[in-house]
Structure formats: structure tokens, C-alpha cells
Motif scaffolding. Structure first.
Motif, PDB file in Angstrom:
ATOM      1  N   ILE A  42      -5.457   6.555  -0.088  1.00 39.23           N
ATOM      2  CA  ILE A  42      -5.091   4.868  -0.185  1.00 39.23           C
ATOM      3  C   ILE A  42      -4.514   4.661   1.166  1.00 39.23           C
ATOM      4  O   ILE A  42      -3.694   3.434   1.696  1.00 39.23           O
ATOM      5  N   LYS A  74      -4.674   2.040   4.002  1.00 38.22           N
ATOM      6  CA  LYS A  74      -4.084   0.803   4.387  1.00 38.22           C
ATOM      7  C   LYS A  74      -4.072   0.710   6.131  1.00 38.22           C
ATOM      8  O   LYS A  74      -3.869  -0.391   7.111  1.00 38.22           O
ATOM      9  N   GLU A 100      -0.176   5.244  -7.455  1.00 36.45           N
ATOM     10  CA  GLU A 100      -1.601   6.359  -7.498  1.00 36.45           C
ATOM     11  C   GLU A 100      -1.540   7.262  -7.682  1.00 36.45           C
ATOM     12  O   GLU A 100      -2.576   8.095  -8.118  1.00 36.45           O
ATOM     13  N   ARG A 144       1.428   1.272  -3.915  1.00 32.28           N
ATOM     14  CA  ARG A 144       0.494   1.997  -4.392  1.00 32.28           C
ATOM     15  C   ARG A 144      -0.040   3.588  -3.945  1.00 32.28           C
ATOM     16  O   ARG A 144      -0.148   4.105  -4.995  1.00 32.28           O
ATOM     17  N   GLU A 145      -0.020   3.981  -3.007  1.00 33.43           N
ATOM     18  CA  GLU A 145       0.415   5.707  -2.384  1.00 33.43           C
ATOM     19  C   GLU A 145       0.972   6.494  -3.405  1.00 33.43           C
ATOM     20  O   GLU A 145       0.772   7.376  -3.929  1.00 33.43           O
ATOM     21  N   TYR A 159       0.880  -0.923  -0.247  1.00 30.30           N
ATOM     22  CA  TYR A 159      -0.295   0.072  -0.463  1.00 30.30           C
ATOM     23  C   TYR A 159       0.733   1.062   0.033  1.00 30.30           C
ATOM     24  O   TYR A 159       0.031   1.907  -0.310  1.00 30.30           O
ATOM     25  N   HIS A 167     -10.664   2.838  -9.493  1.00 29.23           N
ATOM     26  CA  HIS A 167      -8.870   3.352  -9.843  1.00 29.23           C
ATOM     27  C   HIS A 167      -8.242   3.257 -10.820  1.00 29.23           C
ATOM     28  O   HIS A 167      -7.522   3.948 -11.883  1.00 29.23           O
TER      29      HIS A 167
END
Lengths: 234, 234
Positions: B215, B219, B100, B96-97, B93, B147
Motif C-alpha cells: 500500500i 501511495k 489493511e 489503509r496501510e 492511504y 484486498h
DNA sequence: GGAGCCACTATTGTCAACAATATGCTCTGT
DNA sequence: ACAGAGCATATTGTTGACAATAGTGGCTCC
């Protein structure tokens, strides 16, 4: 502690001793260093002969390089080396900005004092080298060496793998292709110094900001260089 | 342990028609859906028999899954399905943070008005669904659908590939493993709304901030859920 | 003379057998 | 009975041959 590792035994060579693993490394270096040129098609029989292996391990190597982003593959048409146009490079540096920015933030949180001390030594070596040689070529690999230490210190293995096993090789390939592109080393030193300061202060936001600006500036510098070069050639 | 049903109409199935490609997709779905459990060893002969292919294509499929991060591989010891512990999820995550977040910023710059309109429609569908079913399960896949649209609209192919071809499958695997974990859908809707607003305003910094907070909250929510679950079990 | 079809060739995809390595078990010695 | 060495087996790594597909060149027909 060693500075920029001499040659091909790259930092990420935890490669296995299997033919497949060695072939992956060999083929990868051949592509990165331009022995196989950008856009060139990878002919399996000929490459297999060249590397003295069967097509099986070679195909596995190609598959790994596809995952690395160094080659593309189309069914029944084979694999070709990627061509790093200006657009791809810009995209690459945006990804780097995001990933390495976060890595810097995490490094500020998680790096041990010992690791920070080591980072300082690396920076000092680079500074010496820069002073001695008036901004030499080695800076390129050395620069990544610094980034490499930060990434390894961030404590996020997944993030580190993404950067070192995939994006790193694309950056290396780009640098080999445009080895005439230098400069920025003086400024890079200052920016690295700022980053160390932020990490030492255990300030994740500042560390991320510094790293992102550092990479964004590098990106802009490359854009300027490449577009002006385009103008000259056309 | 069962084989995956042949239906795998995933969003990212631009898979080729070769045995290798189909096997990759099948094996991938089998792992993600838990038909092959986490930590399990991948036995080549037995899997080859199950999928009715030779070991060649199967090995190539495994190599692709290694690149995807779904399985690990050690020379002469074979491949095993990754076990997504709390630590791995937290790492995932964080990546991803970063990625994204940048994607959202780029989306604010590059998305066409038409794409933004489509994004609004997707959000509206999710809201309807949420109201009708009082926060149902489909939200998980639907959430990613939202997303997904943002990522595709960011205009950076390299970034999109990293997210959709690699990290996305890890997220899916995690969701299948902890399908009992829901909640947050109400809040997610609000956050998605905020993101659309930022994109509509063509405000990259705000879009990135909103996405990162979105995100990061997810998390934290997962961490709370999993650690409390640990407490219960021990 | 040009366009389209067909066969040929080169290349990729697939397979089954062979070699090499790791793991687990047995057997022996103390 | 236990530890260690050596063997047996199962599994991975590798190979060369076979099958299928895409691209190419020449041929024919209009």
C-alpha cells in the motif's frame, strides 16, 4: 491547558446547535454512560418524548450513532444498543492498535516541538495525580487525554477523525460498563514516557512499536480481567 | 449533472429495501461515479425530486454519506461532496496501510485453508486477465477484489466494516476521478503473490509487512503521478 | 389440546407543510 | 460610486400526520 475535561462537554463536541446535533450528543452520552443499557431497544416515540424533540431529529441522531458503531439498526425492526462482548472489545483493541500505532509514527514525524512540550506536561500531571491518589479512577479519562494529544498531533485528519469520532466513544462505553476495571496505571505511565521519548527522537518506527505494545498489553490485561471474571460468575 | 443509473450491484449492498436505504445507495454511486461532481453542493429539494423521494429519506441518506466521509455537512449550510485533493488521498492511504496491514496479519492467523485456496484462485484470474489484456483497466476493481477477500478473511468484523463500508468507497471515488491512472498492475501481482505466501506460511508479521509495503508503494506511485500531473498543468 | 391462521396493535418508514436561518440583492445615505 | 443596513428569497431544520410493516394475541379448526 486543561486536563481531563470535566464532564459531558466532550472534546469532540463540535456538535452543531441544531436539535439533531444536540440530540445526537445527548443520546450518545445516555448510551455511553449506561442510562440506556446495552442491548436495549431504542423506541423512537418514547425517546422523542424524553428528549423533547420530534421523531425526525431523533432518527437522524440514531443514524449518526449507527455510523459510530454504538447502535445497530435493522429495517422495520428499529435500533438497539450494541452489546460489547469480550470478542467485540478484542476486535476494538486490534483496530486501535493499528490506527493509534500509525498515529504515533506520524506524530513522531509531524508533531511540533510545542506540541511535544505540551504532551510532556500532560504526562507530568498524570504522574502527579497518580502519586497523590495512589492510582485513581480519573486515570481512565486521563489516559485517553494523553492518547488524544498524540492523535491530534499526528497531522492526519482522516485518521484522527476515525479514532476520535468513532472508536473513542466505544472505548468510553466499555470503560463505563466495567468501571471496576482499573490497574495498569503505573505501567501505563512508563509506557507513555517511552512513547514521548520515541517521538522526541523523531523515531517513527520506535513510536509505532511502543504504542502498539502499549495497546496490545492493555488488550491482554482486559482479556485476563474479563475471562477471570467470567469464571467467577459461572 | 445526471442521476445515477439504478444499477448499483456493489459488493457491499446489504442495503435495506427502504427508500432511505435505496436512496443512500443511489446517491452514493452518483457521487462516486462523478455524476455529482466533487465540491458540488447537495440541494435537498432538487435531489429529492430527482430520486423521487421526500426530503426525509434523502436527509437520512446524506447523513449516512457524511459518516462514510463522502460528503461534509455544515449546519444551516447544507452538504457538499468532498474534494479529494492530494493531501486527502495521502491521508487515506496511510489509514489503509495501518488497517489493511493489521488485516493481513490477522488473515495469516485466522484464514481457513479453503479461504486461502479461494484467494489463490482470485489471484490466478487476475494474472490471466493481465496476460490476456496487457494490463487492463479492470485491474482496479479486481485489485480491490483481492484486498476484499483478505479483509473478509481477517476475522475481525469491526476492522472489516471500517474498511469496506467507509474507506472503500473513498478509494472507489478516487479511482473514478483519476481513471487514467493505471500501471503498477504487474508489480501488484507480484506483491499479491508474496502476500499469499506469507498468509500460507501463517506468518502474521511478514503478511503485515508485505501488505504495508504494497500500500505504501501504491501511495508513492499515486503521489508521483499526481504531482507530475500538477506540474504539467501549471 | 395443540397448531396454524387472521386480525389487531405497536412501531418504523414516509410525506408534505411549517419555522428558522443564511445568503444575496436592493436601496439608501454619504 | 461605494459601503452598509435591511429586506426578499431560497434552503435547511423541524414537526405532526399518514402509510406500511412486523410482532402479538386470540380464535378457529383439526
Amino acid at each position: 491547558m486543561q486536563i481531563a475535561p470535566a464532564d459531558a462537554p466532550s472534546l469532540t463536541d463540535h456538535e452543531d446547535n441544531t436539535l439533531s446535533g444536540r440530540t445526537t450528543a445527548d443520546l450518545r452520552e445516555a448510551i455511553i454512560k449506561g442510562d440506556i443499557k446495552a442491548g436495549e431497544k431504542l423506541n423512537e416515540p418514547s425517546l422523542a418524548k424524553q428528549f423533547k424533540v420530534s421523531r425526525g431529529p431523533l432518527r437522524e441522531a440514531i443514524r449518526r450513532l449507527v455510523a459510530m458503531g454504538l447502535v445497530t439498526h435493522k429495517p422495520h425492526q428499529g435500533a438497539t444498543v450494541v452489546t460489547l462482548g469480550l470478542d467485540s472489545i478484542m476486535e476494538l483493541y486490534d483496530v486501535r492498535e493499528a490506527l493509534e500505532g500509525k498515529a504515533a509514527a506520524l506524530a513522531a514525524q509531524n508533531m511540533s516541538d510545542e506540541q511535544i512540550a505540551h504532551l510532556k506536561r500532560v504526562l507530568e500531571i498524570h504522574r502527579r495525580h497518580h502519586e497523590d491518589t495512589a492510582g485513581e479512577y480519573l486515570q481512565a479519562e486521563g489516559d485517553f487525554d494523553f492518547h488524544y494529544q498524540v492523535i491530534q498531533g499526528c497531522g492526519n485528519r482522516m485518521l484522527a477523525d476515525q479514532l476520535c469520532n468513532e472508536l473513542y466513544h466505544l472505548v468510553r462505553m466499555f470503560r463505563y460498563q466495567t468501571s471496576r476495571f482499573k490497574s495498569r496505571s503505573q505501567r501505563a505511565l512508563v509506557e507513555h514516557e517511552q512513547l514521548i521519548y520515541a517521538i522526541e527522537q523523531r523515531d517513527p518506527q520506535m513510536a509505532e512499536m511502543v504504542m502498539r505494545h502499549h495497546i496490545a498489553r492493555a488488550k491482554q490485561s482486559i482479556r485476563n480481567f474479563l475471562t477471570s471474571e467470567e469464571d467467577h460468575e459461572q
